[in-house]
Design an enzyme around this catalytic site. Structure first.
Site, PDB file in Angstrom:
ATOM      1  N   ASP A 143       0.864  -1.189   0.000  1.00  0.00           N
ATOM      2  CA  ASP A 143       0.000   0.000   0.000  1.00  0.00           C
ATOM      3  C   ASP A 143       0.903   1.243   0.000  1.00  0.00           C
ATOM      4  O   ASP A 143       1.843   1.335   0.791  1.00  0.00           O
ATOM      5  CB  ASP A 143      -0.902  -0.002   1.236  1.00  0.00           C
ATOM      6  CG  ASP A 143      -1.993   1.052   1.149  1.00  0.00           C
ATOM      7  OD1 ASP A 143      -3.170   0.672   1.147  1.00  0.00           O
ATOM      8  OD2 ASP A 143      -1.660   2.253   1.083  1.00  0.00           O
ATOM      9  N   ILE A 144       0.590   2.185  -0.873  1.00  0.00           N
ATOM     10  CA  ILE A 144       1.474   3.346  -1.043  1.00  0.00           C
ATOM     11  C   ILE A 144       1.352   4.359   0.107  1.00  0.00           C
ATOM     12  O   ILE A 144       2.269   5.146   0.336  1.00  0.00           O
ATOM     13  CB  ILE A 144       1.200   4.006  -2.420  1.00  0.00           C
ATOM     14  CG1 ILE A 144       2.440   4.729  -2.925  1.00  0.00           C
ATOM     15  CG2 ILE A 144       0.017   4.947  -2.378  1.00  0.00           C
ATOM     16  CD1 ILE A 144       2.352   5.136  -4.383  1.00  0.00           C
ATOM     17  N   HIS A 185     -10.407  -5.115  -2.761  1.00  0.00           N
ATOM     18  CA  HIS A 185      -9.071  -5.349  -2.197  1.00  0.00           C
ATOM     19  C   HIS A 185      -9.161  -5.619  -0.707  1.00  0.00           C
ATOM     20  O   HIS A 185      -9.980  -5.041  -0.005  1.00  0.00           O
ATOM     21  CB  HIS A 185      -8.141  -4.172  -2.466  1.00  0.00           C
ATOM     22  CG  HIS A 185      -8.696  -2.845  -2.037  1.00  0.00           C
ATOM     23  ND1 HIS A 185      -9.607  -2.151  -2.801  1.00  0.00           N
ATOM     24  CD2 HIS A 185      -8.487  -2.101  -0.930  1.00  0.00           C
ATOM     25  CE1 HIS A 185      -9.930  -1.021  -2.180  1.00  0.00           C
ATOM     26  NE2 HIS A 185      -9.266  -0.974  -1.031  1.00  0.00           N
TER      27      HIS A 185
END
Ligand code: 5GP
Length: 146
Positions: free
Chosen positions: A40-41, A109
């Site tokens: 996850d960014i 997700h």
């Protein structure tokens, strides 16, 4: 009745679809024929991973059973890797359905977050350092492949 700003049709241009098409960069943790896992960014905790199906599903409502099973099995692999790499037992599995629940990317997700329910904060507002994410992705991937 409350009006919902709900996305129900799949947008082929969503950010995760672009990732699956190889159009934007990512830090891969694991991939098989039905699933894809990456960092996850804007992590809510160090080691925050997202697992997605290679199916055009907006949310849980339209996830096909074979992809649901595949996402769960990949999530198990990732969680076991997180436990090993971060030497901790606690990993939160979270999944949001609909903007009202907080969903912001409309490709189904699962979040896997090494954290505890008491510590979990909102996701970061700035992107994590790309080298740090690459480093963690590599460590998790190595454990999964072992
Ligand atoms: P949601 O709020 O929809 O459950 O979660 C979406 C997640 O996607 C957030 O945790 C956010 O940090 C992450 N995210 C958004 N854009 C990107 C991106 O371009 N790359 C990656 N790797 N993660 C993203």
């Amino acid at each position: 009745m409350t009006e919902l700003n709900q996305q129900t049709t799949y947008d082929d241009n969503n950010i995760f679809a672009k990732m699956l098409d190889g159009d934007i960069p990512y830090h891969k943790v694991y991939e098989d024929d039905k699933t894809f896992a990456f960092m996850d960014i804007m992590p809510q905790a160090e080691g925050h991973v997202l697992v997605i199906p290679k199916q055009k599903a907006v949310d849980l409502a339209d996830l096909e059973p074979e992809y649901a099973a595949a996402v769960l099995m990949t999530s198990k692999k990732v969680m076991q890797a997180q436990r090993q790499v971060f030497e901790r037992e606690g990993v939160i599995q979270m999944q949001l359905n609909g903007s009202q629940a907080g969903q912001t990317v409309f490709h189904y997700h699962v979040h896997l977050i090494p954290s505890s329910i008491h510590e979990l904060g909102r996701h970061a507002v700035t992107q994590a350092d790309s080298n740090d994410l690459a480093n963690i992705a590599q460590k998790l991937a190595a454990v999964i492949d072992a």
